[in-house]
Design an enzyme around this catalytic site. Structure first.
Site, PDB file in Angstrom:
ATOM      1  N   CYS A 190     -29.434 -14.610  44.046  1.00 22.66           N
ATOM      2  CA  CYS A 190     -28.935 -14.687  42.616  1.00 22.66           C
ATOM      3  C   CYS A 190     -28.099 -15.614  42.617  1.00 22.66           C
ATOM      4  CB  CYS A 190     -28.664 -13.125  42.483  1.00 22.66           C
ATOM      5  SG  CYS A 190     -26.980 -12.742  43.337  1.00 22.66           S
ATOM      6  N   HIS A 203     -24.909  -7.314  48.244  1.00 19.37           N
ATOM      7  CA  HIS A 203     -25.952  -7.955  48.356  1.00 19.37           C
ATOM      8  C   HIS A 203     -25.856  -8.324  49.857  1.00 19.37           C
ATOM      9  CE1 HIS A 203     -27.024  -9.378  44.244  1.00 19.37           C
ATOM     10  NE2 HIS A 203     -26.263  -8.195  44.290  1.00 19.37           N
ATOM     11  N   CYS A 253     -24.607 -14.774  44.737  1.00 18.46           N
ATOM     12  CA  CYS A 253     -24.843 -15.110  46.114  1.00 18.46           C
ATOM     13  C   CYS A 253     -25.118 -16.795  46.454  1.00 18.46           C
ATOM     14  CB  CYS A 253     -26.195 -14.372  46.641  1.00 18.46           C
ATOM     15  SG  CYS A 253     -25.986 -12.580  46.848  1.00 18.46           S
ATOM     16  N   GLU A 266     -26.689 -11.200  51.514  1.00 15.99           N
ATOM     17  CA  GLU A 266     -26.273 -12.397  51.906  1.00 15.99           C
ATOM     18  C   GLU A 266     -24.509 -12.353  51.631  1.00 15.99           C
ATOM     19  OE1 GLU A 266     -29.446 -13.370  48.875  1.00 15.99           O
ATOM     20  OE2 GLU A 266     -28.082 -11.589  49.093  1.00 15.99           O
TER      21      GLU A 266
END
Length: 154
Positions: free
Chosen positions: A77, A47, A80, A49
């Site tokens: 999410c 991801h 993260c 992040e």
């Protein structure tokens, strides 16, 4: 946030879910920037992040990123959000909410959970429409491709 949107546009061009992230240090300099790469890296943790936190940690040779601000085009999410807390990020600024998977305010409120030893200042809704439109465009194009394949019997 504009830099994070630039990263999201790059993700879109690479057929990745268009989420971009930028980590800014205490003095306002960009420590790292990137976008989702789950498809290209075949990595469920890739991801935006997580990628920027890893890169900044390598650059600074430290896992604590205290005082840094993270700008993300979509609400983080669960994974993260956990990484943001673990890295001791001071501030999260995000564009649009994620009603299906958001762990900051939509489904969960992990960053403000008083049972944890670190809390993060949260600023939601920055350039929300632009961030949301990128995601809508991506998922609309995916649905369109699925509809075409289904009509062909694929």
């Amino acid at each position: 946030m504009r830099v994070a949107i630039e990263e999201a546009v790059l993700a879109l061009s690479e057929k990745e879910v268009p989420v971009g992230a930028v980590l800014v240090g205490r003095r306002g300099c960009i420590l790292s920037r990137d976008h989702n790469r789950r498809e290209s890296l075949r990595d469920p943790t890739a991801h935006a992040e997580v990628i920027v936190l890893r890169e900044a940690s390598r650059t600074l040779n430290a896992w604590r990123l205290s005082g840094a601000a993270l700008y993300v085009t979509k609400e983080p999410c669960i994974m993260c959000s956990g990484a943001i807390i673990s890295a001791r990020i001071a501030r999260l600024v995000y564009g649009c909410s994620d009603p299906k998977g958001g762990a900051v305010e939509s489904l969960y409120a992990i960053l403000g959970d008083t049972r944890l030893n670190h809390r993060v200042e949260v600023v939601p809704g920055v350039l929300e429409n632009e961030c949301s439109e990128l995601l809508k465009r991506f998922f609309k194009s995916r649905r369109h491709k699925v509809d075409i394949a289904a009509s062909r019997g694929e």
